[in-house]
Enzyme design. Structure first.
Site, PDB file in Angstrom:
ATOM      1  NE  ARG A 104      -2.728   0.916   3.446  1.00 33.68           N
ATOM      2  CZ  ARG A 104      -3.564   1.360   4.375  1.00 33.68           C
ATOM      3  NH1 ARG A 104      -4.831   1.531   4.087  1.00 33.68           N
ATOM      4  NH2 ARG A 104      -3.144   1.577   5.593  1.00 33.68           N
ATOM      5  CB  THR A 108      -1.914   7.121  -3.400  1.00 31.77           C
ATOM      6  OG1 THR A 108      -1.333   5.809  -3.398  1.00 31.77           O
ATOM      7  CG2 THR A 108      -0.989   8.085  -4.129  1.00 31.77           C
ATOM      8  CG  ASP A 200      -0.626  -8.021  10.316  1.00 30.21           C
ATOM      9  OD1 ASP A 200      -0.513  -6.907   9.803  1.00 30.21           O
ATOM     10  OD2 ASP A 200      -0.242  -9.080   9.752  1.00 30.21           O
ATOM     11  CG  ASP A 203       2.743  -8.729  11.971  1.00 31.43           C
ATOM     12  OD1 ASP A 203       3.621  -8.909  11.112  1.00 31.43           O
ATOM     13  OD2 ASP A 203       2.391  -7.616  12.374  1.00 31.43           O
TER      14      ASP A 203
END
Ligand code: URA
Length: 209
Positions: A104, A108, A200, A203
């Protein structure tokens, strides 16, 4: 297939509850993800086209059912998709495998492609894209865009948890792509994490932070 299938099988739900708990170890999380991925794979491949093949049993000949068409393609959306991929490959060992890497952009917030490698003749295969968490849907939509650009026509999306926001985003962008998940959670938080979720996924399965 329906646009959204929630696999409410008791074994899936029980394993998912264990995975959600924050004190579950990395090894246990990975093991459960592998087990659930096989149960989800069973569901996502339920309506594969079949044909018959003439075989000899020790007793007599018969026309026996076999899968029709080209080998299907599993496409892992990196990196967390790999946690679903391993278990699915045990169940479908002859599947072809592809990888889509997206990150990502911090400014933006749009997904940017950094890796793309998929099997040939994608237009003739069922393509199952896998990513444990369908959260905002931005990276999933981008990954499906890339798969369609590469020729894929028959795509399914497999995840462990989905947020209503991600499901809506996928339905808007790719109404032809059925989603199979173990649970539809409540919502996203302000950082795009699924609630109640499991944190996550990458993770937790790789032991990073
Ligand atoms: N990705 C994750 O790993 N977890 C979430 O809750 C959302 C996206």
């Amino acid at each position: 297939m329906d646009h959204l299938t929630v696999v409410d099988h008791p074994l899936v739900q029980h394993k998912l509850t264990i995975m959600r708990q924050k004190d579950v170890s990395t090894g246990e999380f990975r093991r459960l993800l592998r087990e659930i991925s096989q149960l989800l794979a069973y569901e996502v491949t339920r309506e594969l086209p079949m044909t018959t093949k003439r075989i000899d049993t020790p007793m007599q000949e018969m026309d026996a059912p076999v899968l029709a068409g080209r080998k299907l393609a599993l496409v892992s959306i990196l990196r967390a998709g790999n946690g679903l991929l391993d278990g699915m490959l045990e169940l479908i060992p002859s599947a072809r495998v592809g990888f889509v890497g997206l990150y990502r952009d911090e400014e933006t917030l749009e997904p940017v492609q950094y890796y793309f490698k998929v099997p040939s003749e994608l237009d003739e295969r069922l393509v199952i894209a896998v990513d444990p968490m369908l959260a905002t849907g931005n990276s999933s939509v981008a990954a499906i865009d890339l798969l369609k650009e590469a020729g894929a026509k028959d795509i399914r999306f497999l995840c462990l948890l989905a947020a209503p926001e991600g499901v809506a985003r996928m339905k808007e962008a790719h109404p032809d792509v059925p989603i199979v998940t173990a649970a539809l959670d409540e919502r996203l938080n302000e950082k795009g994490y699924i609630l109640p979720g499991l944190g996550d996924a990458g993770d937790r399965m790789f032991g990073t932070k």
